[in-house]
Design a protein around this motif. Structure first.
Motif, mmCIF file in Angstrom:
data_model
loop_
_atom_site.group_PDB
_atom_site.id
_atom_site.type_symbol
_atom_site.label_atom_id
_atom_site.label_comp_id
_atom_site.label_asym_id
_atom_site.label_seq_id
_atom_site.Cartn_x
_atom_site.Cartn_y
_atom_site.Cartn_z
ATOM 1 N N PRO B 226 87.137 -53.403 18.351
ATOM 2 C CA PRO B 226 85.700 -53.724 18.343
ATOM 3 C C PRO B 226 85.038 -53.129 19.580
ATOM 4 C CG PRO B 226 87.050 -55.695 17.970
ATOM 5 C CD PRO B 226 87.969 -54.611 18.446
ATOM 6 N N LEU B 227 84.007 -52.352 19.374
ATOM 7 C CA LEU B 227 83.363 -51.641 20.478
ATOM 8 C C LEU B 227 81.960 -52.150 20.717
ATOM 9 C CD1 LEU B 227 84.487 -48.027 19.545
ATOM 10 C CD2 LEU B 227 85.320 -49.387 21.465
ATOM 11 N N GLU B 228 81.550 -52.071 21.948
ATOM 12 C CA GLU B 228 80.204 -52.465 22.344
ATOM 13 C C GLU B 228 79.184 -51.652 21.557
ATOM 14 O OE1 GLU B 228 78.390 -54.154 26.295
ATOM 15 O OE2 GLU B 228 80.460 -54.030 25.683
ATOM 16 N N GLU B 229 79.389 -50.347 21.567
ATOM 17 C CA GLU B 229 78.545 -49.532 20.716
ATOM 18 C C GLU B 229 79.293 -48.279 20.283
ATOM 19 O OE1 GLU B 229 75.181 -48.975 23.265
ATOM 20 O OE2 GLU B 229 75.928 -47.090 24.040
ATOM 21 N N VAL B 230 79.029 -47.885 19.047
ATOM 22 C CA VAL B 230 79.559 -46.629 18.545
ATOM 23 C C VAL B 230 78.450 -45.613 18.770
ATOM 24 C CG1 VAL B 230 80.233 -45.395 16.467
ATOM 25 C CG2 VAL B 230 81.116 -47.677 16.901
ATOM 26 N N PHE B 231 78.742 -44.642 19.606
ATOM 27 C CA PHE B 231 77.704 -43.714 20.020
ATOM 28 C C PHE B 231 77.558 -42.587 19.007
ATOM 29 C CE2 PHE B 231 75.742 -40.480 22.684
ATOM 30 C CZ PHE B 231 74.795 -41.237 23.347
ATOM 31 N N ASP B 232 78.684 -42.077 18.529
ATOM 32 C CA ASP B 232 78.674 -40.974 17.566
ATOM 33 C C ASP B 232 80.008 -40.943 16.819
ATOM 34 O OD1 ASP B 232 78.585 -38.623 16.154
ATOM 35 O OD2 ASP B 232 78.898 -37.339 17.901
ATOM 36 N N PRO B 233 80.017 -41.294 15.534
ATOM 37 C CA PRO B 233 81.282 -41.364 14.788
ATOM 38 C C PRO B 233 81.857 -39.992 14.424
ATOM 39 C CG PRO B 233 79.486 -42.570 13.692
ATOM 40 C CD PRO B 233 78.870 -41.687 14.724
ATOM 41 N N THR B 234 81.131 -38.900 14.683
ATOM 42 C CA THR B 234 81.604 -37.573 14.282
ATOM 43 C C THR B 234 82.987 -37.297 14.868
ATOM 44 O OG1 THR B 234 79.301 -36.831 14.366
ATOM 45 C CG2 THR B 234 81.002 -35.128 14.178
ATOM 46 N N GLY B 235 83.900 -36.910 14.000
ATOM 47 C CA GLY B 235 85.224 -36.521 14.468
ATOM 48 C C GLY B 235 86.219 -37.655 14.584
ATOM 49 N N ALA B 236 85.771 -38.878 14.351
ATOM 50 C CA ALA B 236 86.686 -40.018 14.515
ATOM 51 C C ALA B 236 87.865 -39.923 13.542
ATOM 52 C CB ALA B 236 85.937 -41.336 14.323
ATOM 53 N N GLY B 237 87.575 -39.567 12.284
ATOM 54 C CA GLY B 237 88.641 -39.453 11.292
ATOM 55 C C GLY B 237 89.617 -38.334 11.647
ATOM 56 N N ASP B 238 89.102 -37.218 12.140
ATOM 57 C CA ASP B 238 89.973 -36.110 12.529
ATOM 58 C C ASP B 238 90.784 -36.466 13.770
ATOM 59 O OD1 ASP B 238 89.044 -34.379 10.476
ATOM 60 O OD2 ASP B 238 87.225 -34.037 11.636
ATOM 61 N N THR B 239 90.155 -37.178 14.681
ATOM 62 C CA THR B 239 90.870 -37.613 15.882
ATOM 63 C C THR B 239 92.001 -38.557 15.498
ATOM 64 O OG1 THR B 239 88.863 -37.362 17.193
ATOM 65 C CG2 THR B 239 90.583 -38.772 18.107
ATOM 66 N N PHE B 240 91.707 -39.459 14.569
ATOM 67 C CA PHE B 240 92.749 -40.345 14.047
ATOM 68 C C PHE B 240 93.909 -39.514 13.499
ATOM 69 C CE2 PHE B 240 94.846 -42.368 10.517
ATOM 70 C CZ PHE B 240 95.131 -43.637 10.993
ATOM 71 N N ALA B 241 93.582 -38.536 12.655
ATOM 72 C CA ALA B 241 94.620 -37.717 12.024
ATOM 73 C C ALA B 241 95.409 -36.932 13.070
ATOM 74 C CB ALA B 241 93.988 -36.768 11.008
ATOM 75 N N GLY B 242 94.722 -36.431 14.084
ATOM 76 C CA GLY B 242 95.394 -35.674 15.140
ATOM 77 C C GLY B 242 96.338 -36.544 15.952
ATOM 78 N N GLY B 243 95.908 -37.771 16.236
ATOM 79 C CA GLY B 243 96.787 -38.695 16.950
ATOM 80 C C GLY B 243 97.987 -39.072 16.103
ATOM 81 N N PHE B 244 97.727 -39.296 14.833
ATOM 82 C CA PHE B 244 98.788 -39.663 13.885
ATOM 83 C C PHE B 244 99.832 -38.550 13.797
ATOM 84 C CE2 PHE B 244 100.392 -39.642 9.480
ATOM 85 C CZ PHE B 244 100.825 -40.955 9.329
ATOM 86 N N ALA B 245 99.378 -37.339 13.508
ATOM 87 C CA ALA B 245 100.301 -36.208 13.333
ATOM 88 C C ALA B 245 100.957 -35.816 14.655
ATOM 89 C CB ALA B 245 99.563 -35.018 12.730
ATOM 90 N N GLY B 246 100.185 -35.872 15.740
ATOM 91 C CA GLY B 246 100.723 -35.503 17.049
ATOM 92 C C GLY B 246 101.842 -36.436 17.475
ATOM 93 N N TYR B 247 101.618 -37.730 17.281
ATOM 94 C CA TYR B 247 102.649 -38.702 17.663
ATOM 95 C C TYR B 247 103.922 -38.506 16.836
ATOM 96 C CZ TYR B 247 105.095 -43.094 18.386
ATOM 97 O OH TYR B 247 106.058 -44.025 18.670
ATOM 98 N N LEU B 248 103.759 -38.252 15.550
ATOM 99 C CA LEU B 248 104.933 -38.058 14.686
ATOM 100 C C LEU B 248 105.663 -36.766 15.047
ATOM 101 C CD1 LEU B 248 103.536 -39.356 11.292
ATOM 102 C CD2 LEU B 248 105.208 -40.477 12.792
ATOM 103 N N ALA B 249 104.904 -35.724 15.389
ATOM 104 C CA ALA B 249 105.532 -34.462 15.789
ATOM 105 C C ALA B 249 106.310 -34.657 17.087
ATOM 106 C CB ALA B 249 104.475 -33.375 15.949
ATOM 107 N N LYS B 250 105.739 -35.420 17.988
ATOM 108 C CA LYS B 250 106.415 -35.654 19.271
ATOM 109 C C LYS B 250 107.708 -36.455 19.083
ATOM 110 C CE LYS B 250 105.990 -38.261 23.555
ATOM 111 N NZ LYS B 250 105.314 -39.432 24.127
ATOM 112 N N THR B 251 107.634 -37.532 18.296
ATOM 113 C CA THR B 251 108.791 -38.430 18.174
ATOM 114 C C THR B 251 109.778 -37.927 17.133
ATOM 115 O OG1 THR B 251 107.518 -39.757 16.597
ATOM 116 C CG2 THR B 251 107.497 -40.464 18.903
ATOM 117 N N ASN B 252 109.308 -37.072 16.222
ATOM 118 C CA ASN B 252 110.200 -36.496 15.218
ATOM 119 C C ASN B 252 110.895 -37.573 14.380
ATOM 120 O OD1 ASN B 252 111.050 -34.193 14.038
ATOM 121 N ND2 ASN B 252 112.638 -33.705 15.524
#
Lengths: 308, 308
Positions: B226-252
């Motif tokens: 929960p955030l005080e304010e969402v300033f700009d949601p642009t890219g949030a879904g891609d950032t989620f996907a990048g964190g998801f894939a990046g973490y899995l690539a790192k941990t293998n």
């Protein structure tokens, strides 16, 4: 273990959902709260009012769950509160078709003598003055007063609502109502503003998106269990509140950490409530089923990232 | 550690929110995915296309985050993909003001030779045929192919979308899109139907309500902070996907249990992304800040009910 006072409607509901419709069936906030709280074997009483048309069998149902019903006033020549509603296809919104206040119009709750020193008071959604009058009757300051309310009172009894909100410890309110009450879109900011109105703990219910618990700068998020289908949402919020208050009354631990568990118990019980019409699922819910679903909630939310 | 191929737009965005508006700034799915994945020190490449108008400084920005940009084709006499949108007051809905495909129209992704044996492929939102052509180029079957898509392709390239969906392991999709793709309102049922289309893992993104991970009968729910304010949601879904894939690539480690962690990392990174316009917050995000917010996520979701 604490004593628990439950105040709210005991009523007839008639419900239409995309899955079907019912005649007049057992409903009311105190009914759902009581059925949920009964899972914690606490010493609980329900304070309410019904008319001469209310079947004794319904009162027996609560009594058989160990809920004291001596505080449910029966007005022989009156009629029981009746609500009828139709849910839309998304199950998140509904139209009220009928509201007959009947005996509820002059409801004057009387807490049974033996429960005036109860540690936990659960004020179901009612006129704020009625909620206040219950607090007035307590001879000992309760350890925890939980209040549920709705937008209707913000529209027509805001000052009285603000007065009773000052006197309670926990408010349960849904997301749209929290926004209406505070004029803030961010639930984090809304919770902070409600905190300034009095309650130390704020539970914001988001329906199928779960519930948030706020306390100072702490936040806890309990998701709702994703369900195959929501059959009838009626009573889910009251069931949540009953599980929340019942668990806290049982454990007698009012810390934020234990309130997290209370929120999980509330969410777990509410996830059953919506599976059938009205109180049907809650009437026959076993502790074993609750236990299994708590395990599901753990799997749903718990993860294992090591952080120093 | 695995190699990671990121495919998606590298673009200009112009954004209006209730808090302000930007000129043309750095945007694009591959940009956000790359910035998020860079937190895991994986060996990653971005495959994309830009025009001669694209500043070298933006490519350097990715390169400085250890993202190989040799797969970003520069079409000197072409123009870079440009998107402009305006968010409504609730920040959950937006109007697209401008979409200029430009060089994206004939995008023919070429995975750099050195990455054709990558273990993890992250297909950002693009035409399904473009996504498919990337899978075709892999010389070794990747251990994990993650695909992001949107309703636009359901409307105008459904068969191609269904074809590529058959070939992937994880789909990330938002709740309304999951409902559109399956005709099912219940996300549990929708996930089951998408599972039958091919992907073993389904991530349903619910914006401010978090994300659900499904695998057979297992479900995991990561809330959004929960955030005080969402300033700009642009890219949030891609950032989620990048964190998801990046973490899995790192941990293998591509188990369901580890994927839960990947969802938490994705949610954590996305919670930063929305705090400023475009990529601004992600450009200067330290590992220490990420670590602190992961602790917040633990406090937000973890509870301690003993169950045998």
């Amino acid at each position: 273990m604490s004593k628990l006072v439950i105040v709210g409607t005991v009523a007839f509901d008639a419900i239409e959902t995309p899955f079907g419709k019912t005649d007049k069936i057992l409903g009311g906030a105190a009914t759902f709260i009581g059925l949920a709280a009964s899972h914690f074997n606490v010493d609980a009483t329900a304070v309410s009012v019904v008319g001469g048309d209310f079947p004794q069998a319904y009162l027996d149902l609560l009594a058989n769950k160990n809920i004291d019903v001596s505080g449910v006033e029966i007005i022989k020549n009156g009629k029981t509160f009746f609500w009828s509603g139709r849910y839309h296809n998304d199950m998140n919104t509904r139209d009220t078709l009928v509201t007959e206040l009947n005996t509820l119009e002059n409801f004057n709750p009387v807490v049974p003598e033996a429960y005036r020193d109860a540690e936990v008071v659960m004020l179901g959604n009612l006129h704020p003055l009625v909620q206040s009058s219950v607090i007035d009757q307590m001879t000992k300051k309760p350890k925890l007063v939980v209040l549920d309310t709705m937008n209707f009172w913000m529209d027509c009894a805001l000052n009285e609502l603000l007065d009773v909100i000052k006197r309670i410890d926990v408010i349960t309110i849904n997301d749209e109502e929290a926004r209406q009450l505070t004029g803030e879109y961010s639930l984090l900011v809304a919770a902070r503003k409600i905190h300034e109105m009095g309650p130390k703990y704020i539970v914001i219910k988001k329906g199928e998106h779960g519930a948030l618990l706020f306390h100072n700068d702490h936040v806890f998020y309990a998701p709702a269990l994703p369900l195959e289908e929501v059959f009838d949402p009626t009573g889910a919020g009251d069931t949540f509140a009953g599980g929340f208050a019942g668990y806290l009354a049982k454990t007698n631990d009012f810390s934020f950490e234990n309130m997290k568990n209370a929120v999980i118990y509330g969410s777990t019980l509410a996830s059953f409530c919506v599976e059938k019409f009205g109180t049907e699922r809650m009437q026959y819910l076993s502790n074993n089923e609750v236990h299994k679903r708590l395990l599901q909630f753990k799997q749903l939310t718990q993860f294992d990232i090591e952080l120093s």
